[in-house]
Design an enzyme around this catalytic site. Structure first.
Site, PDB file in Angstrom:
ATOM      1  N   ASP A   1       8.413  -6.411   4.022  1.00  0.00           N
ATOM      2  CA  ASP A   1       8.738  -5.356   3.063  1.00  0.00           C
ATOM      3  C   ASP A   1       9.812  -4.457   3.633  1.00  0.00           C
ATOM      4  OD1 ASP A   1       7.699  -3.157   4.589  1.00  0.00           O
ATOM      5  OD2 ASP A   1       5.750  -3.274   3.597  1.00  0.00           O
TER       6      ASP A   1
ATOM      7  N   GLY B   1      12.789  -2.053   1.371  1.00  0.00           N
ATOM      8  CA  GLY B   1      14.069  -2.128   0.675  1.00  0.00           C
ATOM      9  C   GLY B   1      14.128  -3.130  -0.463  1.00  0.00           C
TER      10      GLY B   1
ATOM     11  N   GLY C   1       7.053  -1.384  -2.336  1.00  0.00           N
ATOM     12  CA  GLY C   1       6.409  -0.074  -2.258  1.00  0.00           C
ATOM     13  C   GLY C   1       7.001   0.895  -3.265  1.00  0.00           C
ATOM     14  N   ARG C   2       8.174   1.431  -2.931  1.00  0.00           N
ATOM     15  CA  ARG C   2       8.752   2.460  -3.812  1.00  0.00           C
ATOM     16  C   ARG C   2       9.005   1.932  -5.220  1.00  0.00           C
ATOM     17  NH1 ARG C   2      11.107   3.327   1.099  1.00  0.00           N
ATOM     18  NH2 ARG C   2      10.896   5.397   2.044  1.00  0.00           N
TER      19      ARG C   2
ATOM     20  N   SER D   1       7.858  -5.169   8.836  1.00  0.00           N
ATOM     21  CA  SER D   1       8.043  -3.938   8.060  1.00  0.00           C
ATOM     22  C   SER D   1       8.426  -2.790   8.976  1.00  0.00           C
ATOM     23  CB  SER D   1       6.713  -3.588   7.357  1.00  0.00           C
ATOM     24  OG  SER D   1       6.747  -2.280   6.820  1.00  0.00           O
TER      25      SER D   1
ATOM     26  N   SER E   1      -3.995   1.464  -0.435  1.00  0.00           N
ATOM     27  CA  SER E   1      -3.832   2.285   0.776  1.00  0.00           C
ATOM     28  C   SER E   1      -5.143   2.977   1.166  1.00  0.00           C
ATOM     29  CB  SER E   1      -2.780   3.363   0.504  1.00  0.00           C
ATOM     30  OG  SER E   1      -2.827   4.371   1.501  1.00  0.00           O
TER      31      SER E   1
ATOM     32  N   HIS F   1       8.048   0.182   7.470  1.00  0.00           N
ATOM     33  CA  HIS F   1       7.378   1.210   6.678  1.00  0.00           C
ATOM     34  C   HIS F   1       8.357   1.870   5.707  1.00  0.00           C
ATOM     35  CE1 HIS F   1       3.285   3.161   7.009  1.00  0.00           C
ATOM     36  NE2 HIS F   1       3.828   3.943   6.112  1.00  0.00           N
TER      37      HIS F   1
ATOM     38  N   PRO G   1       0.839  -1.204   0.000  1.00  0.00           N
ATOM     39  CA  PRO G   1       0.000   0.000   0.000  1.00  0.00           C
ATOM     40  C   PRO G   1       0.873   1.254   0.000  1.00  0.00           C
ATOM     41  CG  PRO G   1       0.081  -0.973   2.201  1.00  0.00           C
ATOM     42  CD  PRO G   1       0.816  -1.911   1.287  1.00  0.00           C
TER      43      PRO G   1
ATOM     44  N   THR H   1      -2.364  -1.421   9.343  1.00  0.00           N
ATOM     45  CA  THR H   1      -1.000  -0.894   9.522  1.00  0.00           C
ATOM     46  C   THR H   1      -0.859  -0.356  10.939  1.00  0.00           C
ATOM     47  OG1 THR H   1      -0.824  -0.398   7.186  1.00  0.00           O
ATOM     48  CG2 THR H   1       0.682   0.782   8.645  1.00  0.00           C
TER      49      THR H   1
HETATM   50  C1  LIG Z   1       5.372   7.165  -0.508  1.00  0.00           C
HETATM   51  C2  LIG Z   1       4.953   6.052   0.400  1.00  0.00           C
HETATM   52  C3  LIG Z   1       3.657   6.027   0.884  1.00  0.00           C
HETATM   53  C4  LIG Z   1       3.243   4.977   1.710  1.00  0.00           C
HETATM   54  N1  LIG Z   1       1.952   4.932   2.118  1.00  0.00           N
HETATM   55  C5  LIG Z   1       1.550   3.894   2.889  1.00  0.00           C
HETATM   56  C6  LIG Z   1       0.198   3.784   3.285  1.00  0.00           C
HETATM   57  O1  LIG Z   1      -0.646   4.599   2.914  1.00  0.00           O
HETATM   58  N2  LIG Z   1      -0.153   2.746   4.073  1.00  0.00           N
HETATM   59  C7  LIG Z   1       0.766   1.815   4.492  1.00  0.00           C
HETATM   60  O2  LIG Z   1       0.414   0.884   5.212  1.00  0.00           O
HETATM   61  N3  LIG Z   1       2.050   1.890   4.117  1.00  0.00           N
HETATM   62  C8  LIG Z   1       2.445   2.897   3.323  1.00  0.00           C
HETATM   63  N4  LIG Z   1       3.755   2.954   2.925  1.00  0.00           N
HETATM   64  C9  LIG Z   1       4.690   1.891   3.322  1.00  0.00           C
HETATM   65  C10 LIG Z   1       4.684   0.767   2.288  1.00  0.00           C
HETATM   66  O3  LIG Z   1       3.494   0.027   2.348  1.00  0.00           O
HETATM   67  C11 LIG Z   1       5.836  -0.203   2.543  1.00  0.00           C
HETATM   68  O4  LIG Z   1       5.841  -0.615   3.878  1.00  0.00           O
HETATM   69  C12 LIG Z   1       7.203   0.400   2.179  1.00  0.00           C
HETATM   70  O5  LIG Z   1       7.097   1.221   1.060  1.00  0.00           O
HETATM   71  C13 LIG Z   1       8.198  -0.705   1.920  1.00  0.00           C
HETATM   72  O6  LIG Z   1       9.452  -0.212   1.611  1.00  0.00           O
HETATM   73  P1  LIG Z   1       9.956   0.010   0.109  1.00  0.00           P
HETATM   74  O7  LIG Z   1       9.350   1.293  -0.340  1.00  0.00           O
HETATM   75  O8  LIG Z   1      11.434   0.102   0.253  1.00  0.00           O
HETATM   76  O9  LIG Z   1       9.502  -1.171  -0.727  1.00  0.00           O
HETATM   77  C14 LIG Z   1       4.173   3.980   2.082  1.00  0.00           C
HETATM   78  C15 LIG Z   1       5.473   4.013   1.583  1.00  0.00           C
HETATM   79  C16 LIG Z   1       5.862   5.030   0.742  1.00  0.00           C
HETATM   80  C17 LIG Z   1       7.270   5.014   0.193  1.00  0.00           C
END
Ligand SMILES: Cc1cc2nc3c(=O)[nH]c(=O)nc-3n(C[C@H](O)[C@H](O)[C@H](O)COP(=O)(O)O)c2cc1C
Length: 339
Positions: free
Chosen positions: A266, A268, A289-290, A233, A106, A235, A77, A156
């Site tokens: 999640d 990285g 995510g990213r 995670s 999300s 986040h 998300p 979350t």
């Molecule tokens: C820009 C951004 C917005 C995010 N928004 C949410 C969200 O709305 N809800 C949530 O549970 N996690 C959110 N996350 C966390 C992601 O679900 C995830 O845990 C995280 O991106 C994993 O790391 P990665 O970006 O290195 O893959 C967000 C992450 C990013 C980078």
């Protein structure tokens, strides 16, 4: 140049996005030590390949909460996807469907659960829940998700309040007026959310996944509250700076749970070999995510599909070179920690 991997999409995203949007997607909390460590720690876990295994036929598919996926890679998300691309979450949903995996939508999406479901009607999808002070806002989103065929609720739990991301502060982050946010975490997230709320979320009859766990103690409590799965995670390094990389927290969590519920990871993940590291340390699948949102910014739906396909191909190649013919065959013996 055609992007060959998730990092190529990241470079393209940086070119395309304005400073505020780029910083919003890229940034982490505080000194970003956890953000950096997520990548560094993955690279410290060294793969231990076995040789002379017949790897003619390799299968990357698996199931997550009983749902078949073409690879153990789900779409995490990520809020505000229309900040990355005008088609936002709808484009991501269609790409995840075409790639044969699950998208987690999300709460803070720029589209409501129903229209995102309509964008990819036959695909499996989960809904991520943030709990607001006004429980009615959360309830309405959950009801809409339940009525629109979302098959799990992902609560979350690492955002009792939003982490301090200094890059966002420096670039004057704000949600542009033209974007509507389904549930805005910057306004009314409830710092009083607790395990009691898990029972309320579970009362909707869908499996509950608890996202944002880093300790074996919390993982066990989550299982005791009936969680069908947890996501190890931090986040993506956006909440408490200074916590361990998710991959380093994973082995103890997986051991403590001992199969009581499914374990996802999640933070990285950019490469197929990262997926293999997570599987070896006890995860059933990972979320990205990213990598997804960068591909979305770079090339919309097609970008996300290409990126997910590249990751699946990297998992297949990695399995072959690791001496495994399926994801189930990846075990603790396939990784070793090395400073
Ligand atoms: C820009 C951004 C917005 C995010 N928004 C949410 C969200 O709305 N809800 C949530 O549970 N996690 C959110 N996350 C966390 C992601 O679900 C995830 O845990 C995280 O991106 C994993 O790391 P990665 O970006 O290195 O893959 C967000 C992450 C990013 C980078």
């Amino acid at each position: 140049m055609e992007p060959l991997n998730a990092f190529d999409f990241e470079a393209l995203a940086q070119e395309r996005l304005d400073d505020m949007a780029w910083e919003y997607f890229r940034g982490g909390a505080g000194d970003e030590s956890t953000l950096r460590d997520n990548r560094a720690a993955l690279e410290r876990w060294k793969l231990q390949p076995r040789v002379l295994v017949d790897v003619t036929d390799v299968d990357t598919s698996t199931t997550v909460l009983g749902t078949p996926v073409t690879a153990p890679v789900l779409v995490a998300p990520v809020a505000l996807q229309k900040l990355a691309h005008p088609e936002g979450e709808a484009a991501t949903a269609r790409a995840a469907a075409a790639a044969g995996t699950i998208m987690v939508l999300s709460t803070s999406a720029t589209m409501r659960p129903q229209p995102v479901a309509a964008a990819a009607p036959d695909a499996p999808r989960w809904f991520q829940v943030y709990v607001f002070r006004d429980r009615g806002v959360t309830q309405a989103l959950i009801d809409e998700a339940c009525a629109s065929g979302y098959s799990a609720l992902v609560l979350t739990v690492d955002v009792p309040t939003v982490g301090r991301r200094e890059g966002a502060l420096r670039t004057g982050f704000h949600v542009p007026d033209e974007l509507e946010v389904a549930g805005d975490i910057f306004e009314s997230i409830d710092p009083g959310v607790s395990w009691r709320d898990v029972d309320w979320i579970a009362g909707h009859g869908l499996p509950v996944v608890i996202k944002g766990i880093l300790t074996p103690e919390d993982a066990v409590v989550a299982a005791e509250h009936g969680a069908a799965g947890i996501v190890v995670s931090n986040h993506g390094g956006r909440q408490l700076d200074g916590v361990p990389a998710s991959i380093d927290a994973l082995p103890r969590v997986a051991e403590a749970l001992d199969g009581r519920c499914e374990v996802l990871l999640d933070s990285g993940v950019r490469r197929g070999v990262d997926v293999l590291r997570a599987l070896a340390l006890g995860a059933r699948a990972v979320l990205v995510g990213r990598a997804v949102v960068y591909a979305l910014a770079a090339a919309g739906e097609e970008g996300v599909l290409t990126m997910l396909q590249l990751l699946r191909e990297e998992v297949e190649l990695g399995l072959r070179l690791l001496g495994c013919t399926s994801v189930e065959q990846v075990t603790r013996e396939h990784v070793r920690w090395s400073a």
